[in-house]
Design an enzyme around this catalytic site. Structure first.
Site, mmCIF file in Angstrom:
data_model
loop_
_atom_site.group_PDB
_atom_site.id
_atom_site.type_symbol
_atom_site.label_atom_id
_atom_site.label_comp_id
_atom_site.label_asym_id
_atom_site.label_seq_id
_atom_site.Cartn_x
_atom_site.Cartn_y
_atom_site.Cartn_z
ATOM 1 N N THR A 27 0.830 -1.199 0.000
ATOM 2 C CA THR A 27 0.000 0.000 0.000
ATOM 3 C C THR A 27 0.871 1.258 0.000
ATOM 4 O OG1 THR A 27 -0.192 0.190 2.415
ATOM 5 C CG2 THR A 27 -1.770 -1.251 1.291
ATOM 6 N N ALA A 29 1.860 3.310 -2.601
ATOM 7 C CA ALA A 29 2.918 3.333 -3.615
ATOM 8 C C ALA A 29 2.526 4.283 -4.743
ATOM 9 C CB ALA A 29 3.172 1.931 -4.152
ATOM 10 N N SER A 30 2.375 5.562 -4.408
ATOM 11 C CA SER A 30 1.923 6.560 -5.391
ATOM 12 C C SER A 30 3.062 7.282 -6.093
ATOM 13 C CB SER A 30 1.039 7.610 -4.710
ATOM 14 O OG SER A 30 -0.140 7.048 -4.212
ATOM 15 N N GLY A 33 9.602 8.149 -5.422
ATOM 16 C CA GLY A 33 10.505 8.572 -4.363
ATOM 17 C C GLY A 33 10.174 7.993 -3.010
ATOM 18 N N ILE A 35 8.898 4.937 -0.007
ATOM 19 C CA ILE A 35 9.302 3.631 0.511
ATOM 20 C C ILE A 35 8.483 2.515 -0.125
ATOM 21 C CG2 ILE A 35 9.403 2.192 2.588
ATOM 22 C CD1 ILE A 35 10.057 4.704 4.189
ATOM 23 N N TYR A 193 0.123 11.932 14.505
ATOM 24 C CA TYR A 193 0.818 10.893 13.737
ATOM 25 C C TYR A 193 1.517 9.906 14.662
ATOM 26 C CZ TYR A 193 4.039 8.891 10.268
ATOM 27 O OH TYR A 193 4.745 8.050 9.456
#
Length: 282
Positions: A27, A29-30, A33, A35, A193
């Site tokens: 998940t 993965a747009s 650059g 991870i 976060y």
């Protein structure tokens, strides 16, 4: 067959494609650059068939922007031993929507031939945070929905897929992501976060125990500061100086660990929060 105290010489010889025949859902993965992209490249290089999840509107709204999904897929595919035969599929998904995590798991399983062996929950909400005095209910809820709730529901949907397979099908792996909020100093400027990511770290052992009967390991990785194009200038250099190597982590640094956790060599490692920080001095 009983386990032997020492592997045979044949068992010690490493397969150059240790994930041959395995499938993976990654998940977040747009963009190239990030991870998620680096993890997918490693998994494909190890022989896995991979489905990439992306939520382009999130990254498009950030200073770093989003890539075209087709470009991300092409970059992942080229890491395969034979790019022309690599199976890399992709699809969008807002994981905060009702049923979103379950739909994504089902979509990935269908695209990958009926099952998902490896789940890498890499997605997260960036920005929209602050110190204790600045946060409010809406900010806490937004981070909870993306960073924690959607991950737990993804693991639930994944577990249901695994439970439908023949008993104790090997190769089940779940890897979640945290951010070192439990290490010295914490993250006082990112209360929402750090709170939600901390919840995943706390849930790791419970989930590992829950999924053990399905022959699934569950681990959480803290990648430390990674250069994903979100920081530059004097602050960037200051943080680089806190690494013994004098450099930031690169996306492939945690990706190597995550890909190894997906292999059979890591089948005895579960219920752990693993720091991959390059010796960062806090």
């Amino acid at each position: 067959m009983p386990l032997l105290p020492h592997p045979t010489p044949e068992q010690l010889r490493r397969d150059p494609l240790p994930l041959r025949g395995r499938t993976a859902l990654v998940t977040g993965a747009s963009r190239r650059g990030g991870i998620g992209h680096a993890v997918a490249r490693r998994l494909v290089a190890y022989g896995a068939r991979v489905h990439l999840h992306h939520h382009v509107p999130h990254d498009a709204a950030m200073p770093w922007g989003a890539d075209r999904p087709e470009d991300v897929v092409a970059s992942v595919r080229e890491a395969a031993p034979d790019p022309s035969r690599a199976q890399v599929t992709h699809g969008p998904g807002d994981l905060t929507e009702p049923g979103g995590p379950a739909l994504l798991c089902a979509t990935a399983a269908e695209a990958l031939g009926g099952r998902v062996d490896v789940l890498v929950a890499n997605h997260a909400l960036s920005g929209d945070d602050g110190p204790l005095d600045a946060i409010d209910q809406d900010r806490l809820d937004r981070h909870w929905a993306v960073d924690t709730r959607s991950v737990i529901l993804l693991v639930q949907a994944y577990a249901r897929l695994r439970a439908a397979l023949p008993t104790r099908t090997p190769g089940g792996r779940v890897v979640m992501m945290t951010s070192g909020q439990d290490i010295a100093g914490g993250m006082p400027e990112e209360i929402a976060y750090s709170l939600q990511k901390g919840a995943l770290a706390s849930a790791t052992r419970t989930l590992a125990t829950t999924l053990a009967e399905l022959a699934v390991t569950v681990n959480t990785v803290n990648p430390g500061p990674v250069d994903t194009d979100y920081l530059s200038g004097a602050v960037y250099e200051q943080i680089a100086g806190r690494f013994p190597s004098g450099r930031w982590g690169m996306p492939d640094d945690p990706a190597r660990l995550i890909a190894w956790l997906a292999t059979d060599e890591a089948e005895w490692i579960t219920g752990n929060v693993i720091d991959s920080e390059g010796g960062l001095r806090r």
